[in-house]
Design an enzyme around this catalytic site. Structure first.
Site, short mmCIF file in Angstrom:
data_model
loop_
_atom_site.label_atom_id
_atom_site.label_comp_id
_atom_site.label_asym_id
_atom_site.label_seq_id
_atom_site.Cartn_x
_atom_site.Cartn_y
_atom_site.Cartn_z
N ALA A 69 -44.28 -48.03 24.93
CA ALA A 69 -43.19 -48.51 25.68
C ALA A 69 -42.11 -46.76 25.68
O ALA A 69 -42.26 -45.66 25.07
CB ALA A 69 -41.97 -50.07 24.51
N GLY A 112 -47.21 -49.90 23.04
CA GLY A 112 -47.24 -50.67 23.84
C GLY A 112 -48.47 -50.28 25.25
O GLY A 112 -48.92 -51.08 25.72
N GLU A 115 -51.54 -52.00 23.41
CA GLU A 115 -50.96 -53.27 24.06
C GLU A 115 -51.68 -53.97 25.49
O GLU A 115 -51.75 -55.13 24.94
CB GLU A 115 -49.38 -54.15 23.00
CG GLU A 115 -49.05 -53.78 21.70
CD GLU A 115 -48.04 -54.16 21.57
OE1 GLU A 115 -46.86 -53.10 22.08
OE2 GLU A 115 -48.07 -54.09 20.20
N GLU A 135 -46.21 -47.70 15.93
CA GLU A 135 -44.44 -48.04 15.63
C GLU A 135 -43.29 -47.89 15.22
O GLU A 135 -42.50 -47.58 14.79
CB GLU A 135 -44.21 -49.65 16.51
CG GLU A 135 -44.71 -49.24 18.43
CD GLU A 135 -46.13 -50.28 18.37
OE1 GLU A 135 -47.15 -49.61 17.51
OE2 GLU A 135 -46.35 -50.55 19.13
N1 CAA Z 1 -41.05 -42.50 24.94
C1 CAA Z 1 -40.60 -41.52 26.17
N2 CAA Z 1 -41.58 -40.48 25.58
C2 CAA Z 1 -42.61 -40.06 25.31
C3 CAA Z 1 -43.33 -41.39 24.70
C4 CAA Z 1 -42.64 -42.76 24.92
N3 CAA Z 1 -43.73 -43.77 23.81
N4 CAA Z 1 -44.19 -40.52 24.30
C5 CAA Z 1 -44.69 -39.64 24.97
N5 CAA Z 1 -43.17 -38.99 25.74
C6 CAA Z 1 -42.68 -37.84 26.42
C7 CAA Z 1 -42.47 -37.58 25.79
O1 CAA Z 1 -40.93 -37.16 24.57
C8 CAA Z 1 -42.32 -35.67 26.89
O2 CAA Z 1 -41.10 -35.87 27.18
P1 CAA Z 1 -40.25 -33.89 27.47
O3 CAA Z 1 -41.34 -33.21 27.91
O4 CAA Z 1 -39.84 -34.50 28.57
O5 CAA Z 1 -40.08 -34.13 25.93
C9 CAA Z 1 -43.70 -36.08 27.03
O6 CAA Z 1 -43.93 -37.59 27.04
C10 CAA Z 1 -44.61 -35.54 27.26
O7 CAA Z 1 -45.04 -35.63 25.26
P2 CAA Z 1 -45.22 -34.86 23.92
O8 CAA Z 1 -45.12 -33.81 24.56
O9 CAA Z 1 -44.37 -35.06 22.79
O10 CAA Z 1 -46.79 -34.36 24.22
P3 CAA Z 1 -48.30 -34.15 22.90
O11 CAA Z 1 -49.23 -33.75 23.59
O12 CAA Z 1 -47.62 -33.18 22.04
O13 CAA Z 1 -47.65 -35.70 22.25
C11 CAA Z 1 -48.85 -37.81 21.19
C12 CAA Z 1 -48.71 -37.11 22.44
C13 CAA Z 1 -48.23 -38.14 20.69
C14 CAA Z 1 -48.90 -38.72 22.68
C15 CAA Z 1 -46.37 -38.18 21.47
O14 CAA Z 1 -45.72 -37.93 22.49
C16 CAA Z 1 -46.30 -39.30 21.09
O15 CAA Z 1 -46.01 -39.64 19.75
N6 CAA Z 1 -46.06 -39.85 21.65
C17 CAA Z 1 -44.81 -41.68 21.32
C18 CAA Z 1 -45.85 -42.88 21.11
C19 CAA Z 1 -45.39 -43.46 20.30
O16 CAA Z 1 -44.60 -43.65 19.31
N7 CAA Z 1 -45.45 -44.95 21.12
C20 CAA Z 1 -44.94 -46.00 20.53
C21 CAA Z 1 -43.64 -46.29 21.00
S1 CAA Z 1 -43.05 -47.81 20.14
C22 CAA Z 1 -43.29 -49.39 21.76
O17 CAA Z 1 -44.66 -48.99 22.12
C23 CAA Z 1 -43.20 -50.61 21.28
C24 CAA Z 1 -43.94 -51.49 21.74
O18 CAA Z 1 -44.31 -52.27 20.73
C25 CAA Z 1 -43.70 -52.23 22.87
#
Ligand code: CAA
Length: 261
Positions: A69, A112, A115, A135
């Site tokens: 998400a 998400g 999921e 998360e």
């Molecule tokens: N939401 C919003 N933006 C996201 C995102 C997310 N879940 N995942 C990645 N992005 C964005 C980053 O912010 C970045 O944007 P900017 O260039 O504007 O900074 C872009 O995508 C590229 O990401 P990274 O620079 O972080 O890429 P990376 O290769 O270094 O890392 C990654 C990749 C490990 C997947 C890392 O992006 C990450 O940890 N993402 C978040 C994963 C996460 O925590 N997901 C769970 C979300 S909560 C949820 O999903 C609730 C639910 O159950 C419904």
């Protein structure tokens, strides 16, 4: 009606009876913001009603199926907004689809994103895929089925480890855990998944949808209720022309011609 911007829908397969839905927000690793999920819900509803389409394949790109998400969208939300506004309610569109939906997962399938894959009926993965529920690392918990589907599809212990640590697992670990059926080289994944979709698309749509409903009920009922429902659904196939045609074609040693009636 506006054209979708964050997903791409194509009709694929030799018989043009498979829909390929690509999540297409690469700049955010396909983070599932409200607009993307609204577009996906509308597209799935349309595809489910389109009689030309038999099976739907859901994919992302080689880097990400979906990284969860949208954290930036969620960051400032308060309880009253998410509760009152039914945040994530539109996500159930995927599990409401009657046609088979197959996930082709390359790259990150996190939060998400994982999921979303778990809502699909079958998961194939590319060898670089990574699944996880991170998360817990951002101070929240899975909210689109993670804590419910992981234990049902793998085991309680495995689900606990994934959800409590937020650590990622590889495609092969996901296969060993029973989540993923097959792992392909990332570049071949979508083509291989379309082949699977085409195989299912050869069958009678009305029977395929009945089987999907029956398998899904295994996660909702006791064994006895499930067996009773399966028997009823099996009986109901005797009301279809396709059941008659299938058995007639078998006796006549020919390929059946399905009419989905
Ligand atoms: N939401 C919003 N933006 C996201 C995102 C997310 N879940 N995942 C990645 N992005 C964005 C980053 O912010 C970045 O944007 P900017 O260039 O504007 O900074 C872009 O995508 C590229 O990401 P990274 O620079 O972080 O890429 P990376 O290769 O270094 O890392 C990654 C990749 C490990 C997947 C890392 O992006 C990450 O940890 N993402 C978040 C994963 C996460 O925590 N997901 C769970 C979300 S909560 C949820 O999903 C609730 C639910 O159950 C419904």
């Amino acid at each position: 009606i506006q054209e979708p911007r964050m997903i791409i829908v194509e009709v694929v397969g030799a018989k043009k009876n498979v829909a390929l839905v690509r999540l297409n927000r690469p700049e955010a690793l396909n983070a599932l913001c409200s607009q993307l999920m609204d577009e996906l819900a509308v597209a799935l509803l349309k595809l489910d009603m389109n009689t030309e389409i038999r099976v739907i394949v859901l994919t992302g790109n080689e880097k990400a199926f979906a990284a969860g998400a949208d954290i930036k969208e969620m960051r400032e939300l308060e309880f009253a907004q998410v509760f009152g506004g039914g945040y994530l309610a539109n996500w159930s569109a995927l599990s409401d689809v009657k046609k088979p939906v197959i996930a082709a997962v390359n790259g990150f399938a996190l939060g998400g994103g994982s999921e979303l894959a778990l809502m699909c009926d079958i998961i194939y993965a590319g060898d670089t895929a990574q699944f996880g529920q991170p998360e817990v690392n951002v101070g929240t918990m899975p909210g689109a089925g993670g804590t419910q589907r992981w234990p049902r599809f793998t085991s309680k212990s495995f689900a606990m480890e994934v959800c409590l640590t937020g650590s990622r697992i590889t495609a092969h670990e996901a296969k060993d855990a029973g989540l993923v059926n097959r792992v392909y080289p990332a570049a071949d994944l979508v083509a291989e998944t379309i082949k699977l979709a085409e195989k299912i698309a050869e069958k009678s749509p009305i029977i395929v949808q009945t089987i999907k409903e029956s398998v899904n009920s295994a996660y909702e009922t006791t064994l006895n209720q499930g067996l009773r429902m399966e028997r009823r659904l099996f009986h109901s196939t005797f009301a279809t022309n396709d059941r008659k045609e299938g058995m007639k074609a078998f006796s006549e040693k020919r390929t059946p011609e399905w009419t989905s009636s």
